[in-house]
Design a protein around this motif. Structure first.
Motif, PDB file in Angstrom:
ATOM      1  N   PRO A  95       0.889  -1.475  -0.091  1.00 29.63           N
ATOM      2  CA  PRO A  95      -0.063   0.009   0.098  1.00 29.63           C
ATOM      3  C   PRO A  95       0.816   1.296  -0.043  1.00 29.63           C
ATOM      4  O   PRO A  95       1.983   1.262   0.361  1.00 29.63           O
ATOM      5  N   GLU A  96       0.506   2.495  -0.559  1.00 31.51           N
ATOM      6  CA  GLU A  96       0.898   3.588  -0.638  1.00 31.51           C
ATOM      7  C   GLU A  96       1.400   4.091   0.843  1.00 31.51           C
ATOM      8  O   GLU A  96       0.352   4.224   1.695  1.00 31.51           O
ATOM      9  N   SER A  97       2.685   4.579   0.960  1.00 27.98           N
ATOM     10  CA  SER A  97       2.687   5.363   2.411  1.00 27.98           C
ATOM     11  C   SER A  97       3.836   6.227   1.835  1.00 27.98           C
ATOM     12  O   SER A  97       4.695   6.245   0.830  1.00 27.98           O
ATOM     13  N   ASP A  98       4.238   7.194   3.050  1.00 23.01           N
ATOM     14  CA  ASP A  98       5.296   8.227   2.712  1.00 23.01           C
ATOM     15  C   ASP A  98       6.655   7.482   2.524  1.00 23.01           C
ATOM     16  O   ASP A  98       7.527   8.014   2.036  1.00 23.01           O
ATOM     17  N   GLU A  99       6.700   6.268   3.469  1.00 21.14           N
ATOM     18  CA  GLU A  99       7.848   5.843   3.543  1.00 21.14           C
ATOM     19  C   GLU A  99       8.110   5.066   2.307  1.00 21.14           C
ATOM     20  O   GLU A  99       9.557   5.013   1.748  1.00 21.14           O
ATOM     21  N   LEU A 100       7.443   4.492   1.510  1.00 18.96           N
ATOM     22  CA  LEU A 100       7.475   3.715   0.189  1.00 18.96           C
ATOM     23  C   LEU A 100       7.887   4.635  -0.817  1.00 18.96           C
ATOM     24  O   LEU A 100       8.760   4.415  -1.640  1.00 18.96           O
ATOM     25  N   LEU A 101       7.303   6.243  -0.820  1.00 17.85           N
ATOM     26  CA  LEU A 101       7.567   6.981  -1.985  1.00 17.85           C
ATOM     27  C   LEU A 101       8.980   7.335  -1.474  1.00 17.85           C
ATOM     28  O   LEU A 101       9.731   7.600  -2.565  1.00 17.85           O
ATOM     29  N   LYS A 102       9.474   7.583  -0.326  1.00 14.74           N
ATOM     30  CA  LYS A 102      10.833   7.970  -0.054  1.00 14.74           C
ATOM     31  C   LYS A 102      11.732   7.081  -0.632  1.00 14.74           C
ATOM     32  O   LYS A 102      12.777   7.060  -1.395  1.00 14.74           O
ATOM     33  N   GLN A 103      11.568   5.613  -0.346  1.00 18.10           N
ATOM     34  CA  GLN A 103      12.470   4.492  -0.903  1.00 18.10           C
ATOM     35  C   GLN A 103      12.560   4.509  -2.337  1.00 18.10           C
ATOM     36  O   GLN A 103      13.482   4.129  -2.950  1.00 18.10           O
ATOM     37  N   ILE A 104      11.285   4.777  -3.221  1.00 18.80           N
ATOM     38  CA  ILE A 104      11.311   4.586  -4.526  1.00 18.80           C
ATOM     39  C   ILE A 104      12.241   6.035  -4.939  1.00 18.80           C
ATOM     40  O   ILE A 104      12.890   5.833  -5.910  1.00 18.80           O
ATOM     41  N   GLU A 105      12.075   7.064  -4.363  1.00 20.75           N
ATOM     42  CA  GLU A 105      12.811   8.461  -4.768  1.00 20.75           C
ATOM     43  C   GLU A 105      14.276   8.101  -4.745  1.00 20.75           C
ATOM     44  O   GLU A 105      15.226   8.043  -5.750  1.00 20.75           O
ATOM     45  N   ASP A 106      14.637   7.271  -3.676  1.00 19.84           N
ATOM     46  CA  ASP A 106      16.254   7.025  -3.214  1.00 19.84           C
ATOM     47  C   ASP A 106      16.571   5.872  -4.538  1.00 19.84           C
ATOM     48  O   ASP A 106      17.840   5.855  -4.957  1.00 19.84           O
ATOM     49  N   PHE A 107      15.640   4.941  -4.776  1.00 25.63           N
ATOM     50  CA  PHE A 107      15.883   3.793  -5.762  1.00 25.63           C
ATOM     51  C   PHE A 107      16.020   4.543  -6.920  1.00 25.63           C
ATOM     52  O   PHE A 107      17.026   4.071  -7.803  1.00 25.63           O
ATOM     53  N   VAL A 108      15.339   5.490  -7.374  1.00 25.43           N
ATOM     54  CA  VAL A 108      15.535   5.926  -8.832  1.00 25.43           C
ATOM     55  C   VAL A 108      16.778   6.792  -8.818  1.00 25.43           C
ATOM     56  O   VAL A 108      17.379   6.820  -9.806  1.00 25.43           O
TER      57      VAL A 108
END
Length: 113
Positions: free
Chosen positions: A22-35
């Motif tokens: 599910p969508e969360s702020d932590e997941l979005l931060k991890q996606i940014e770091d991954f990219v």
């Protein structure tokens, strides 16, 4: 560890982490770091590639398509959540002041002669 190996492991871990989450702020931060990390790794790849590296890159490209689909799912869930918040805000303001949106130029037409 070579850039291709790092890219392979990072992509694999990101795909396993992002799938059906599910969508969360932590997941979005991890996606940014991954990219950001991924863009550095891609720029560090040197050509020509060996046969093993080509196989890894094909898997990375396949996983990339799956990651893009999962990101689209997350984007749609975020958009739906934003729409829901906007509707709630509009309903809340209407509840607080129900006579705020009344127009002054309303007219009444008498049809009798």
């Amino acid at each position: 560890m070579k850039n291709i190996d790092q890219l392979y492991t990072e992509t694999e871990s990101m795909l396993s982490h992002i799938q059906n989450t599910p969508e969360s702020d932590e997941l979005l931060k991890q996606i940014e770091d991954f990219v950001s990390k991924r863009s550095e790794l891609i720029q560090g790849i040197a050509l020509p590639l060996s046969e093993e590296e080509r196989k890894q890159m094909k898997l990375v490209l396949t996983w990339d398509q799956l990651i893009v689909k999962e990101m689209e799912r997350l984007k749609q869930s975020i958009a739906a959540e934003l729409q829901q918040v906007k509707r709630k805000r509009a309903m809340h303001t209407t509840y607080l002041n129900p006579y705020n949106n009344i127009t002054i130029d309303g007219r009444y037409y008498d049809k009798r002669k």
